[in-house]
Design an enzyme around this catalytic site. Structure first.
Site, short mmCIF file in Angstrom:
data_model
loop_
_atom_site.label_atom_id
_atom_site.label_comp_id
_atom_site.label_asym_id
_atom_site.label_seq_id
_atom_site.Cartn_x
_atom_site.Cartn_y
_atom_site.Cartn_z
N LYS A 15 32.84 13.08 2.90
CA LYS A 15 33.14 13.76 4.17
C LYS A 15 31.91 14.50 4.68
O LYS A 15 31.51 14.36 5.83
CB LYS A 15 34.32 14.75 3.99
CG LYS A 15 35.61 14.06 3.51
CD LYS A 15 36.77 15.05 3.39
CE LYS A 15 36.61 16.11 2.29
NZ LYS A 15 36.56 15.56 0.91
N ARG A 90 44.49 20.63 4.26
CA ARG A 90 44.66 20.08 2.92
C ARG A 90 46.09 20.18 2.42
O ARG A 90 46.37 19.79 1.27
CB ARG A 90 43.76 20.83 1.94
CG ARG A 90 42.43 20.12 1.65
CD ARG A 90 41.57 21.13 0.94
NE ARG A 90 40.70 20.60 -0.06
CZ ARG A 90 39.37 20.51 0.10
NH1 ARG A 90 38.80 20.81 1.23
NH2 ARG A 90 38.62 20.12 -0.91
N ARG A 124 26.09 15.23 -7.46
CA ARG A 124 25.83 15.76 -6.11
C ARG A 124 24.87 16.94 -6.13
O ARG A 124 24.95 17.82 -6.98
CB ARG A 124 27.16 16.22 -5.49
CG ARG A 124 26.96 17.04 -4.21
CD ARG A 124 28.19 17.14 -3.37
NE ARG A 124 29.33 17.78 -4.01
CZ ARG A 124 30.54 17.86 -3.48
NH1 ARG A 124 30.79 17.30 -2.30
NH2 ARG A 124 31.52 18.44 -4.12
N ARG A 158 26.62 22.85 -6.95
CA ARG A 158 27.77 23.75 -6.91
C ARG A 158 28.33 24.02 -8.29
O ARG A 158 28.41 23.11 -9.12
CB ARG A 158 28.87 23.15 -6.03
CG ARG A 158 28.62 23.37 -4.56
CD ARG A 158 29.50 22.52 -3.68
NE ARG A 158 30.91 22.51 -4.07
CZ ARG A 158 31.83 21.84 -3.43
NH1 ARG A 158 31.51 21.12 -2.35
NH2 ARG A 158 33.08 21.86 -3.83
N ARG A 169 40.60 19.43 -9.26
CA ARG A 169 40.55 19.24 -7.80
C ARG A 169 41.21 17.93 -7.41
O ARG A 169 41.90 17.85 -6.39
CB ARG A 169 39.10 19.29 -7.31
CG ARG A 169 38.56 20.72 -7.25
CD ARG A 169 37.07 20.81 -7.41
NE ARG A 169 36.31 20.17 -6.35
CZ ARG A 169 35.00 19.93 -6.43
NH1 ARG A 169 34.31 20.27 -7.52
NH2 ARG A 169 34.38 19.35 -5.44
P1 ADP Z 1 32.91 15.36 0.17
O1 ADP Z 1 32.34 16.19 1.31
O2 ADP Z 1 33.99 14.43 0.64
O3 ADP Z 1 33.31 16.18 -1.01
P2 ADP Z 1 30.11 14.44 -0.16
O4 ADP Z 1 29.73 13.95 1.20
O5 ADP Z 1 29.58 15.75 -0.59
O6 ADP Z 1 31.73 14.41 -0.33
O7 ADP Z 1 29.71 13.29 -1.21
C1 ADP Z 1 29.88 13.48 -2.62
C2 ADP Z 1 28.71 12.83 -3.36
O8 ADP Z 1 28.78 11.41 -3.25
C3 ADP Z 1 27.33 13.24 -2.84
O9 ADP Z 1 26.45 13.36 -3.92
C4 ADP Z 1 26.93 12.05 -1.92
O10 ADP Z 1 25.51 11.88 -1.89
C5 ADP Z 1 27.60 10.88 -2.60
N1 ADP Z 1 28.09 9.87 -1.64
C6 ADP Z 1 28.63 10.07 -0.42
N2 ADP Z 1 28.98 8.90 0.15
C7 ADP Z 1 28.65 7.93 -0.73
C8 ADP Z 1 28.77 6.47 -0.72
N3 ADP Z 1 29.30 5.82 0.32
N4 ADP Z 1 28.33 5.82 -1.83
C9 ADP Z 1 27.80 6.49 -2.90
N5 ADP Z 1 27.66 7.83 -2.97
C10 ADP Z 1 28.09 8.55 -1.90
P1 ADP Z 2 35.28 19.03 -2.01
O1 ADP Z 2 35.54 18.25 -0.77
O2 ADP Z 2 34.07 18.59 -2.76
O3 ADP Z 2 36.47 19.18 -2.90
P2 ADP Z 2 35.20 21.60 -0.54
O4 ADP Z 2 33.88 22.22 -0.33
O5 ADP Z 2 35.90 21.01 0.61
O6 ADP Z 2 34.99 20.56 -1.71
O7 ADP Z 2 36.18 22.68 -1.21
C1 ADP Z 2 35.80 23.46 -2.33
C2 ADP Z 2 36.96 24.35 -2.76
O8 ADP Z 2 37.28 25.27 -1.68
C3 ADP Z 2 38.27 23.62 -3.02
O9 ADP Z 2 38.35 23.16 -4.37
C4 ADP Z 2 39.31 24.72 -2.74
O10 ADP Z 2 39.38 25.66 -3.82
C5 ADP Z 2 38.68 25.46 -1.56
N1 ADP Z 2 39.12 24.90 -0.24
C6 ADP Z 2 38.32 24.30 0.69
N2 ADP Z 2 39.04 23.94 1.77
C7 ADP Z 2 40.33 24.30 1.51
C8 ADP Z 2 41.56 24.17 2.23
N3 ADP Z 2 41.61 23.60 3.45
N4 ADP Z 2 42.68 24.64 1.64
C9 ADP Z 2 42.65 25.24 0.43
N5 ADP Z 2 41.54 25.38 -0.30
C10 ADP Z 2 40.37 24.92 0.22
#
Ligand code: ADP
Ligand code: ADP
Ligand code: ZN
Length: 214
Positions: A15, A90, A124, A158, A169
């Site tokens: 995302k 979420r 990541r 992180r 998660r």
């Molecule tokens: P989210 O915001 O949904 O948690 P991220 O955009 O932070 O996900 O992506 C999670 C990890 O996966 C990052 O290290 C990113 O570089 C990697 N990543 C994202 N998209 C892809 C893809 N299409 N193929 C392989 N790795 C990816």
């Molecule tokens: P990722 O997509 O990698 O799981 P985020 O950065 O979106 O990570 O979220 C990190 C943490 O922040 C989540 O594990 C949760 O604890 C909290 N969080 C983020 N967005 C929300 C939401 N919309 N509702 C509840 N908790 C959230």
């Protein structure tokens, strides 16, 4: 009311990686609740303190906290033409609250199998300056330790990007967040994208949806 876009998917789906492109295409600002919570935590605010334990445990922060945060953010001037929500809503309760305060035109669900999530999250890292997202194996910086986007040399990982927390998660995602996909599908807003392919291919499919939606 100007329309907003929701980026939906499990942790590590891509995302944040795809958000930059959508911001460039639409001009809408990205609202990431995860980034907002981490900023509150770093600043030591009451909100940050309240969220800390949940985030460290890989659990969702309570709905009323998140909804309050979003309500406040949407009053800022840059949100008046719609926004890109990343990691929100979420839960069904969050989606219901959102439907009262914003008009969502499309929900882009990035689908990635569970078997890929741990390797994605545990590799990541992000730029400490511009927050560009990288991966040790799948998307490293061109020059080790130097951000491709802004040249900064301090990269961040992180605290919750460890295997144990990822599994919590992922379980929170399946029980509390995944049911939202059918909730949005019933409202004809859901578009599924295969997130288990190259970053550029995912980006191309998302761009096609966005251009159609504009
Ligand atoms: P989210 O915001 O949904 O948690 P991220 O955009 O932070 O996900 O992506 C999670 C990890 O996966 C990052 O290290 C990113 O570089 C990697 N990543 C994202 N998209 C892809 C893809 N299409 N193929 C392989 N790795 C990816
Ligand atoms: P990722 O997509 O990698 O799981 P985020 O950065 O979106 O990570 O979220 C990190 C943490 O922040 C989540 O594990 C949760 O604890 C909290 N969080 C983020 N967005 C929300 C939401 N919309 N509702 C509840 N908790 C959230
Ligand atoms: Zn950078």
């Amino acid at each position: 009311m100007a329309s907003s876009i929701v980026l939906f998917g499990p942790p590590g789906a891509g995302k944040g990686t795809q958000a930059g492109n959508i911001v460039r295409l639409t001009g809408k600002p990205q609202i990431s609740t995860g980034d907002m919570l981490r900023a509150a935590l770093a600043a030591g605010t009451a909100l940050g303190l309240e969220a800390k334990g949940y985030m460290e445990a890989g659990q969702l922060v309570p709905d009323e906290v998140i909804i309050g945060l979003i309500e406040e953010r949407l009053t800022e001037p840059d949100a008046s033409d719609g926004v890109l929500f990343d990691g929100f809503p979420r839960t069904i309760a969050q989606a219901e609250a959102l439907s009262e305060i914003a008009d969502v035109s499309v929900v882009i669900a990035i689908e990635v199998p569970d078997s890929r999530i741990v390797e994605r999250i545990c590799g990541r890292y992000t730029c400490g300056n511009c927050s560009a997202v990288y991966h040790d194996s799948f998307n490293p910086t061109a020059v080790e330790g130097v951000c491709d986007n802004c040249g900064h040399t301090e990269m961040k990982r992180r605290a919750d990007d460890n295997e144990e927390t990822v599994l919590s998660r992922l379980s929170a995602y399946h029980t509390q967040t995944a049911p939202l996909a059918s909730w949005y599908d019933e409202r004809n807003l859901l578009v599924n994208i295969n997130g288990d392919q190259d970053i550029d291919l995912v980006g191309g499919e998302i761009a096609a949806v966005i251009v159609f939606d504009l």
